[in-house]
Scaffold this motif. Structure first.
Motif, mmCIF file in Angstrom:
data_model
loop_
_atom_site.group_PDB
_atom_site.id
_atom_site.type_symbol
_atom_site.label_atom_id
_atom_site.label_comp_id
_atom_site.label_asym_id
_atom_site.label_seq_id
_atom_site.Cartn_x
_atom_site.Cartn_y
_atom_site.Cartn_z
ATOM 1 N N LEU A 1 0.830 -1.210 0.000
ATOM 2 C CA LEU A 1 0.000 0.000 0.000
ATOM 3 C C LEU A 1 0.864 1.259 0.000
ATOM 4 O O LEU A 1 0.521 2.268 -0.633
ATOM 5 C CB LEU A 1 -0.925 0.002 1.213
ATOM 6 C CG LEU A 1 -2.038 -1.048 1.225
ATOM 7 C CD1 LEU A 1 -2.789 -1.005 2.546
ATOM 8 C CD2 LEU A 1 -2.995 -0.854 0.055
ATOM 9 N N LYS A 2 1.982 1.193 0.700
ATOM 10 C CA LYS A 2 2.863 2.361 0.746
ATOM 11 C C LYS A 2 3.464 2.644 -0.634
ATOM 12 O O LYS A 2 3.625 3.804 -1.026
ATOM 13 C CB LYS A 2 3.974 2.132 1.775
ATOM 14 C CG LYS A 2 4.830 3.365 2.016
ATOM 15 C CD LYS A 2 5.877 3.132 3.089
ATOM 16 C CE LYS A 2 5.271 3.218 4.470
ATOM 17 N NZ LYS A 2 6.325 3.240 5.523
ATOM 18 N N MET A 3 3.787 1.597 -1.392
ATOM 19 C CA MET A 3 4.246 1.797 -2.769
ATOM 20 C C MET A 3 3.218 2.586 -3.567
ATOM 21 O O MET A 3 3.544 3.537 -4.292
ATOM 22 C CB MET A 3 4.460 0.447 -3.461
ATOM 23 C CG MET A 3 5.750 -0.247 -3.173
ATOM 24 S SD MET A 3 5.905 -1.666 -4.286
ATOM 25 C CE MET A 3 6.421 -2.915 -3.143
ATOM 26 N N ILE A 4 1.963 2.175 -3.433
ATOM 27 C CA ILE A 4 0.898 2.822 -4.185
ATOM 28 C C ILE A 4 0.713 4.263 -3.721
ATOM 29 O O ILE A 4 0.549 5.176 -4.541
ATOM 30 C CB ILE A 4 -0.409 2.013 -4.044
ATOM 31 C CG1 ILE A 4 -0.257 0.661 -4.760
ATOM 32 C CG2 ILE A 4 -1.605 2.781 -4.580
ATOM 33 C CD1 ILE A 4 -1.362 -0.323 -4.484
ATOM 34 N N GLU A 5 0.753 4.490 -2.415
ATOM 35 C CA GLU A 5 0.620 5.858 -1.904
ATOM 36 C C GLU A 5 1.774 6.747 -2.371
ATOM 37 O O GLU A 5 1.571 7.889 -2.783
ATOM 38 C CB GLU A 5 0.588 5.855 -0.374
ATOM 39 C CG GLU A 5 0.438 7.264 0.202
ATOM 40 C CD GLU A 5 0.873 7.377 1.651
ATOM 41 O OE1 GLU A 5 1.165 8.507 2.081
ATOM 42 O OE2 GLU A 5 0.941 6.350 2.350
ATOM 43 N N TYR A 6 2.993 6.216 -2.330
ATOM 44 C CA TYR A 6 4.183 7.010 -2.652
ATOM 45 C C TYR A 6 4.463 7.093 -4.154
ATOM 46 O O TYR A 6 5.346 7.831 -4.580
ATOM 47 C CB TYR A 6 5.407 6.410 -1.975
ATOM 48 C CG TYR A 6 5.502 6.656 -0.483
ATOM 49 C CD1 TYR A 6 4.376 6.873 0.303
ATOM 50 C CD2 TYR A 6 6.732 6.646 0.156
ATOM 51 C CE1 TYR A 6 4.467 7.077 1.666
ATOM 52 C CE2 TYR A 6 6.837 6.847 1.527
ATOM 53 C CZ TYR A 6 5.700 7.061 2.278
ATOM 54 O OH TYR A 6 5.794 7.263 3.631
ATOM 55 N N GLY A 7 3.755 6.309 -4.949
ATOM 56 C CA GLY A 7 4.052 6.266 -6.383
ATOM 57 C C GLY A 7 5.333 5.520 -6.682
ATOM 58 O O GLY A 7 5.958 5.728 -7.728
ATOM 59 N N ALA A 8 5.760 4.647 -5.757
ATOM 60 C CA ALA A 8 7.009 3.901 -5.927
ATOM 61 C C ALA A 8 6.751 2.592 -6.660
ATOM 62 O O ALA A 8 5.702 1.962 -6.492
ATOM 63 C CB ALA A 8 7.652 3.630 -4.565
ATOM 64 N N LEU A 9 7.719 2.167 -7.440
ATOM 65 C CA LEU A 9 7.581 0.993 -8.280
ATOM 66 C C LEU A 9 8.199 -0.231 -7.604
ATOM 67 O O LEU A 9 9.191 -0.108 -6.885
ATOM 68 C CB LEU A 9 8.267 1.251 -9.624
ATOM 69 C CG LEU A 9 7.751 2.514 -10.335
ATOM 70 C CD1 LEU A 9 8.708 2.937 -11.438
ATOM 71 C CD2 LEU A 9 6.355 2.293 -10.878
ATOM 72 N N PRO A 10 7.657 -1.415 -7.840
ATOM 73 C CA PRO A 10 8.176 -2.613 -7.170
ATOM 74 C C PRO A 10 9.502 -3.077 -7.760
ATOM 75 O O PRO A 10 9.774 -2.885 -8.952
ATOM 76 C CB PRO A 10 7.077 -3.657 -7.401
ATOM 77 C CG PRO A 10 6.352 -3.189 -8.615
ATOM 78 C CD PRO A 10 6.446 -1.699 -8.634
ATOM 79 N N SER A 11 10.319 -3.693 -6.925
ATOM 80 C CA SER A 11 11.571 -4.293 -7.388
ATOM 81 C C SER A 11 11.800 -5.599 -6.641
ATOM 82 O O SER A 11 11.345 -5.767 -5.499
ATOM 83 C CB SER A 11 12.748 -3.338 -7.181
ATOM 84 O OG SER A 11 13.038 -3.177 -5.805
#
Length: 391
Positions: free
Chosen positions: A273-283
């Motif tokens: 969820l934090k990825m989605i909130e921050y606009g960060a991409l998965p790795s």
């Protein structure tokens, strides 16, 4: 800064190709993920529906991650034919993936440099080094290369790689560690090092199609297309009450930034969820072999990297993050509002907002339900942040 190009949300997979393995007498280079196996991994992930793969290969050099001589351009023979790698890299664009060769000329082991000639010197005229907490580990100490030599080596390597048709490059440490060399009578101060790093990255950026750096300092941003391992947590000082994505707000819409490896401690539902909130991409950090087989390498402390164990989760997590962020890709974050603890609204300049519910209860905001530990995408002008309730 640059502008993000393309609508497909990317995912980064960092593949460990080889490293050194301790033996009864001496050590050897161990193949961990061959070039053919890398091709198979990429093919399977593409067929699973991932539309924008960033393939980062670490340990492609002779001697692997912790054994390669950083002053030379070399390729590890046990991984396969170098022509196969070059063709794989060149075919990336038309097949929907980008391949980056990762190098680290900055923070290295004693097996990678000449400790008398290539190490940086500090004010006390000692070599600059860093120890891991556990001194019982094999290769617990890392050394910092003389910054002038590090800059020279990376420039020379990149020039030779570009001549071979390899135009995407990634660097660990170089953009995040700033230090001088204070050998008496030959002082090279941090201010000099900063200018040198900027000049080097400027020259590199002219020779590459794309350059990725790991958690780099702000003076490097104008030269990079992607940032790996971006910070996603606060410093945890007592006077800080919340984690605010200030860095992500600054970079959004300009540079792709990737969260820490999902399979190396960034895996919980809250992290996704934090990825989605921050606009960060998965790795993800991946190997072909099981982790027990690399227990005698410096990589022993990675708990779970085997591709076969993670391929389903990679697709699942990518699809969820992509479903959210494809609505705002290339747009800038212009506002972030905490409706109440655990309910966050992030607004973008394209008129879209992402609402994230970190709580264990369904939340209703302007007649829209956000399920527990879930998210929705909505139009920014339809949100009245003063009206909301738990169901």
């Amino acid at each position: 800064m640059k502008k993000i190009v393309g609508s497909n949300v990317p995912v980064a997979i960092s593949l460990i190709a080889s490293d050194i393995e301790k033996r009864v007498i001496g050590y050897r280079t161990m193949p961990i993920t061959t070039f053919k196996q890398i091709e198979k991994i990429v093919s399977e992930l593409k067929n699973s529906g991932i539309g924008n793969l960033k393939v980062i290969i670490n340990g492609w050099q002779k001697g692997g991650i912790h054994g390669n001589k950083i002053s030379k351009l070399s390729f590890e023979d046990s991984l396969g034919d170098i022509d196969d790698l070059i063709n794989f890299v060149k075919n990336g664009k038309k097949n929907g993936y980008d391949v980056y060769l990762l190098d680290n000329v900055t923070k290295v082991t004693e097996k990678q440099i000449n400790l008398k000639k290539e190490v940086g010197i500090n004010l006390s005229q000692s070599v600059i080094y860093e120890d891991r907490d556990n001194r019982e580990l094999w290769i617990y100490r890392s050394y910092y290369t003389n910054i002038v030599l590090a800059s020279q080596y990376v420039s020379e390597k990149l020039t030779k790689l570009s001549e071979k048709g390899i135009s995407n490059f990634a660097l660990n440490e170089y953009g995040s560690k700033l230090y001088g060399d204070l050998k008496y009578g030959h002082e090279f101060f941090r201010s000099d090092a900063l200018k040198l790093v900027e000049r080097t990255l400027e020259n590199i950026s002219k020779k590459t199609d794309s350059l990725y750096l790991s958690n780099p300092n702000d003076y490097t941003w104008k030269y990079v297309d992607g940032i790996l391992d971006i910070p996603m947590n606060c410093s945890q000082y007592l006077f800080e009450t919340d984690t605010v994505p200030f860095l992500q707000i600054v970079l959004s819409g300009s540079i792709d930034y990737f969260a820490p490896y999902v399979n190396n401690s960034f895996f919980s539902r809250i992290d996704i969820l934090k990825m989605i909130e921050y606009g960060a991409l998965p790795s993800f950090l991946l190997t072909w072999v099981d982790n027990y087989l690399i227990k005698k390498t410096p990589l022993w402390d990675y708990p779970s990297t085997k591709y076969e164990d993670w391929k389903v989760k990679i697709t699942e997590i990518y699809k969820e993050v992509s479903d959210a962020l494809k609505n705002v890709r290339g747009s800038k974050i212009i506002d972030r509002f905490v409706v109440e603890p655990g309910i966050i609204v992030v607004s973008y300049n394209n008129g879209k907002s992402i609402v994230v519910n970190y709580t264990s209860k369904t939340y209703i905001l302007n007649d829209q339900k956000i399920k527990p530990q879930s998210w929705i995408v909505t139009n920014s002008n339809s949100i009245n942040v003063g009206v909301g309730q738990n169901e």
